[in-house]
Write a protein that holds these residues in place. Structure first.
Motif, PDB file in Angstrom:
ATOM      1  N   MET A   1      30.213  46.453  33.824  1.00 53.01           N
ATOM      2  CA  MET A   1      30.628  45.709  32.625  1.00 53.01           C
ATOM      3  C   MET A   1      31.848  46.349  31.988  1.00 53.01           C
ATOM      4  N   ILE A   2      31.838  47.668  31.900  1.00 58.98           N
ATOM      5  CA  ILE A   2      32.969  48.370  31.290  1.00 58.98           C
ATOM      6  C   ILE A   2      34.216  48.194  32.138  1.00 58.98           C
TER       7      ILE A   2
ATOM      8  N   CYS B   1      26.204  40.520  41.210  1.00 62.43           N
ATOM      9  CA  CYS B   1      25.842  41.137  39.933  1.00 62.43           C
ATOM     10  C   CYS B   1      26.989  41.874  39.248  1.00 62.43           C
ATOM     11  N   GLY B   2      27.948  42.404  39.985  1.00 64.20           N
ATOM     12  CA  GLY B   2      29.080  43.092  39.382  1.00 64.20           C
ATOM     13  C   GLY B   2      28.835  44.537  38.999  1.00 64.20           C
ATOM     14  N   ALA B   3      27.653  45.075  39.274  1.00 63.55           N
ATOM     15  CA  ALA B   3      27.363  46.467  38.913  1.00 63.55           C
ATOM     16  C   ALA B   3      28.280  47.451  39.636  1.00 63.55           C
ATOM     17  N   CYS B   4      28.830  47.049  40.762  1.00 60.71           N
ATOM     18  CA  CYS B   4      29.675  47.915  41.584  1.00 60.71           C
ATOM     19  C   CYS B   4      31.167  47.762  41.282  1.00 60.71           C
ATOM     20  N   THR B   5      31.519  47.116  40.186  1.00 62.59           N
ATOM     21  CA  THR B   5      32.918  46.829  39.871  1.00 62.59           C
ATOM     22  C   THR B   5      33.720  48.115  39.670  1.00 62.59           C
ATOM     23  N   VAL B   6      34.850  48.173  40.360  1.00 59.82           N
ATOM     24  CA  VAL B   6      35.835  49.245  40.215  1.00 59.82           C
ATOM     25  C   VAL B   6      37.202  48.582  40.124  1.00 59.82           C
TER      26      VAL B   6
END
Length: 156
Positions: free
Chosen positions: A106-107, A45-50
């Motif tokens: 997303m950001i 999902c990518g919600a945890c992207t850092v």
């Protein structure tokens, strides 16, 4: 336990962690960086992207020990001196969110995309964000926000 030392949002931290601890768990549970969201635990999902050393990563797919010696930037670390990062501001202005769950990832992915492609086309934006899922918006305003942040004039 394994000793790790890294920089998170500009601050140096050292800690003892279990070798199996995920970076997302470390950021949220040990450092209180709850803007990094746990969405799927499968890197879908990518919600945890850092950002790890300047590149976006899905922190549910990275062990904390793999970040040892690295520099991590979370959504909390994007704003400077109380001012939103331009991509954060563009998401706010263009209403590039609905429920907000996917927004931090997303950001972070958008910032990485714009660092390598400062003037992406709509297609390039959609391709650059394809590893991040939003279940609410249909992506239209997210794409507009990235265009706005890139200076291509898209507004709400």
């Amino acid at each position: 336990m394994t000793r790790i030392t890294l920089t998170v949002d500009g601050a140096s931290v050292s800690d003892d962690v279990e070798p199996r601890m995920l970076l997302v768990q470390y950021l949220r549970e040990r450092l209180g960086k709850t803007g990094t969201v746990i969405g799927c635990d499968t890197s879908n999902c990518g919600a945890c992207t850092v950002h790890l050393d300047g590149t976006s990563v899905k922190s549910c797919n990275v062990l904390a020990v793999q970040a040892d010696g690295g520099e991590v930037t979370t959504i909390e670390g994007l704003s400077q001196n109380g001012e939103l990062h331009p991509v954060q501001e563009a998401f706010r202005e263009c209403h590039g969110l609905q429920c907000g769950f996917c927004t931090p990832g997303m950001i972070m992915q958008s910032v990485d995309l714009l660092s390598t492609n400062p003037k992406p086309s709509e297609e390039e934006i959609r391709l650059g964000l394809e590893g991040n899922l939003c279940r609410c918006t249909g992506y239209h305003n997210i794409v507009k926000a990235v265009q706005h942040a890139s200076g291509q004039g898209a507004t709400s």
